[in-house]
Design an enzyme around this catalytic site. Sequence first.
Site: not given
Ligand code: UD1
Ligand code: CA
Length: 463
Positions: A16, A338
Amino acid sequence: MRSFQSIVLAAGKGTRMKSEHVKVLHEVAGKPIIGHVMQASLDAGAERVVVILGHQRAEVEAYLEREFPGKYVVALQEEQKGTGHAVQSCSQYLTDGPEFSLIVSGDVPNMDAATLKAFIDASQNFGFAVMTALLDDPAHYGRIVRTDECDMVGIVEYKDASPEQRAINEINAGFYLAQSSFLRVELDKLCAAPPHNAAGEYYLTDLIEIAANDAVVLGWPVPDARKIQGVNTRVDLAAAESYARETINHRLMLDGVTMLSPQTTYVDATVEIGPDAVLHPNVYIYGKTTIASGAVIEPGSVITNSSIGPDAHIKAQSYITNATVGARTAIGPMAHIRPDSRIGSDCKVGNFVEIKKTSLADGAKASHLTYLGDAVVGEKANVGAGTITCNYDGKRKHVTTIGAGAFIGSNSALVAPITIADGAYVGAGSTLTKDVPEGALGVARGRQQNIDGWARRRRSTEE
Ligand code: UD1
Ligand code: CA
């Protein structure tokens, strides 16, 4: 406090953000998002920090290696199948480490150590705890589902939520404290079957329901909801940036820094400023900069990766990069310092002076309209208006040495390599290609001739 390890989720791409760069390396207050998260984990007292990496992991690791050497271990999540799958990817660290794991979303830059500590303290008597937040606009966060008795029973992701569930304004902040052994067993189970939600991902949040079947799960509403804002889009990034700057300015003011207009003062998270420094409106202080006590930074100045000494005075619109400025030295207005320049104490660098890879010893002055490049200027030397070091021959750069107490007359060109020895003078308007010995006057220009009566004769021929 419980001993714990921190597991930082940072493998996702951050689709996103619509960016070539991985989300956690986008900067907030001049520091990558993951840098803030790492610092908060370390300051909260994590025994070990496990970082889950995947997307563009080489870039993320290069940054971590530079800023946090020896302070973390990495687990790989080759394919990003969701937050549950991400934690499962570090299952080796769920057996050989602390009893508890604090799971930290890698995309929440304003989370701080104090909040993490308060959360861990509050979770003392629980096996599983979730940090929540009460938001007027719960946006796309996961919703906290509670029973009528207020017991937390699950988290439902926005995509999967019914209209009634979407109306819930308590959300999942993305921070959890759980027993490492519980995570290990339950995540293996979760990831063994195909996912069953709108996103087709393995949700970490599905563990809440499982944990709640065994014992009461703590849902801990964070005191300040601005700290849990996750960054998913550039709009989120700007909001996080604005709050981060507000927090930094607030801290600096409480530490004794005067800000005439904190709303227009931009100070990176990596900057240190001493008490009684005064920042005028519209100043920008970036990177690893230190500003000593009593220094004054006037409007429009931009200072990056530099060190400004005590009581120095940086006048309006000066641009300083990778340089040091000594005590009580005045710079500008409108000076350009600089990289690799070292300006000593009690110096003066005035308007429209450009300085590059040059050192000025204590008390040296270049007050007006001057270019000093690849130069070494001695103590108390005076460089007159319009002096130019001709440091470049089209192929290479050469050094100009100006000795202690030397005096360079205005509008001189010093063709490098050249040395003006200690105490020597250069006559105004000279173009010098040869060294000037100690105590001598070097002068190189057409001699002046006055022709008596010339003006009168000229006028009479015009009539
Ligand atoms: C997630 C939570 C949501 C919460 C929100 C808070 C889940 C399913 N949802 O949603 O309930 O309100 O965070 O900010 O957990 N990541 C990985 N591997 C993956 C997917 C994600 O390392 O396979 C990491 C991303 O890099 C990120 C974090 O996990 O730093 C959160 O992932 P993101 O996809 O942003 O979750 P949200 O949709 O924000
Ligand atoms: Ca997030």
